[in-house]
Design an enzyme around this catalytic site. Structure first.
Site, PDB file in Angstrom:
ATOM      1  N   THR A  27       0.841  -1.412   0.012  1.00 34.57           N
ATOM      2  CA  THR A  27       0.023  -0.051   0.133  1.00 34.57           C
ATOM      3  C   THR A  27       0.863   1.002   0.054  1.00 34.57           C
ATOM      4  OG1 THR A  27      -0.011   0.141   2.475  1.00 34.57           O
ATOM      5  CG2 THR A  27      -1.712  -1.171   1.503  1.00 34.57           C
ATOM      6  N   ALA A  56       2.896  -1.320   4.570  1.00 29.82           N
ATOM      7  CA  ALA A  56       2.184  -0.066   5.180  1.00 29.82           C
ATOM      8  C   ALA A  56       3.334   1.247   5.344  1.00 29.82           C
ATOM      9  CB  ALA A  56       1.786  -0.379   6.485  1.00 29.82           C
ATOM     10  N   VAL A  82       7.333  -2.393   7.298  1.00 30.66           N
ATOM     11  CA  VAL A  82       7.222  -0.744   7.385  1.00 30.66           C
ATOM     12  C   VAL A  82       7.730  -0.220   5.798  1.00 30.66           C
ATOM     13  CG1 VAL A  82       7.861   1.175   8.505  1.00 30.66           C
ATOM     14  CG2 VAL A  82       7.300  -0.862   9.947  1.00 30.66           C
ATOM     15  N   LYS A  83       7.072   0.551   5.426  1.00 28.15           N
ATOM     16  CA  LYS A  83       7.463   1.073   4.050  1.00 28.15           C
ATOM     17  C   LYS A  83       8.149   2.499   4.467  1.00 28.15           C
ATOM     18  CE  LYS A  83       5.506   1.100  -0.523  1.00 28.15           C
ATOM     19  NZ  LYS A  83       4.286   0.977  -1.657  1.00 28.15           N
ATOM     20  N   VAL A  84       9.123   2.636   4.021  1.00 25.79           N
ATOM     21  CA  VAL A  84       9.920   4.020   4.202  1.00 25.79           C
ATOM     22  C   VAL A  84      10.583   4.722   3.151  1.00 25.79           C
ATOM     23  CG1 VAL A  84      12.072   4.741   5.540  1.00 25.79           C
ATOM     24  CG2 VAL A  84      10.560   2.817   6.444  1.00 25.79           C
TER      25      VAL A  84
END
Ligand code: G3P
Length: 215
Positions: A27, A56, A82-84
């Site tokens: 996402t 996310a 965790v999308k960074v």
């Protein structure tokens, strides 16, 4: 090659899941803005549908804020990644997440040098945006080729997640290059299945089947 669906829409995700072909979900704030739910609720709902990596994205841009947000997202479910964003403050956080055992997907990658730095920071996934490079008359799949080669040269564990995929040719090229994952909108996932000769052949078989005497 693993297939993720690139969507925040639970109906689309359930439809792709029912096809039995997806291994995870990605996402981003743009996709989740269409879901009309708070991020944590939307991600928790997705984790109940797909038992695989669920990316996310944080919206902070300072390392301390990214760490605070990421730790909150990781608490939602064991499958949350965790999308960074690929910025210096982002990579500072990625290194700390890696030490804490929190999986990361470093996003908005547009160069091989960026991807090399993300791997050195300990990213679990790197997301090069091939479609957005094509949008400005670049060759997005050349970037995938470079990153896969560099990661092989130095045996990095980071997985290449081909993102911003616009059509089945991107998908096949990613597989030929040896990318670990491709994330696709539902529309493209459906296109992968289609071939006119399959439809023509099936129609002929079904028509001929009617000519087979039943007794
Ligand atoms: O999730 C990130 C990426 O897939 C975005 O794709 O189509 O907005 O360039 P797109």
């Amino acid at each position: 090659m693993k297939i993720f669906i690139d969507s925040g829409d639970i109906a689309e995700i359930k439809e792709a899941q029912a096809m039995g072909v997806i291994d995870g979900v990605t996402t981003n704030p743009s996709l989740l803005s269409k879901a009309g739910k708070p991020t944590k609720a939307a991600i928790a709902e997705i984790c109940e549908v797909v038992d695989g990596p669920i990316s996310a994205e944080v919206v902070g841009v300072e390392a301390q804020e990214i760490l605070r947000e990421g730790r909150e997202l990781a608490k939602i479910h064991k499958n949350v990644v965790v999308k960074v964003p690929l910025i210096d403050e982002g990579l500072k956080a990625v290194r700390i997440f890696a030490a804490e055992g929190i999986k990361t997907n470093v996003t908005l990658c547009f160069s091989a040098s960026q991807a090399l730095l993300a791997a050195k920071a300990g990213a679990t996934y790197i997301s090069p945006f091939v479609g957005r490079i094509d949008d400005i008359s670049g060759e997005g799949m050349d970037l995938i080729q470079q990153i896969v080669q560099i990661y092989r040269n130095y045996e990095f564990k980071t997985e290449v997640l081909t993102a911003s995929v616009r059509h089945p040719v991107h998908f096949v090229q990613a597989a030929l290059i040896g990318a670990h994952v491709a994330t696709l909108p539902l529309k493209v996932i459906k296109q992968l299945l289609k071939h006119p000769l399959t439809d023509i052949g099936l129609a002929q078989f079904l028509a001929d089947a009617k000519k087979i005497p039943q007794s």
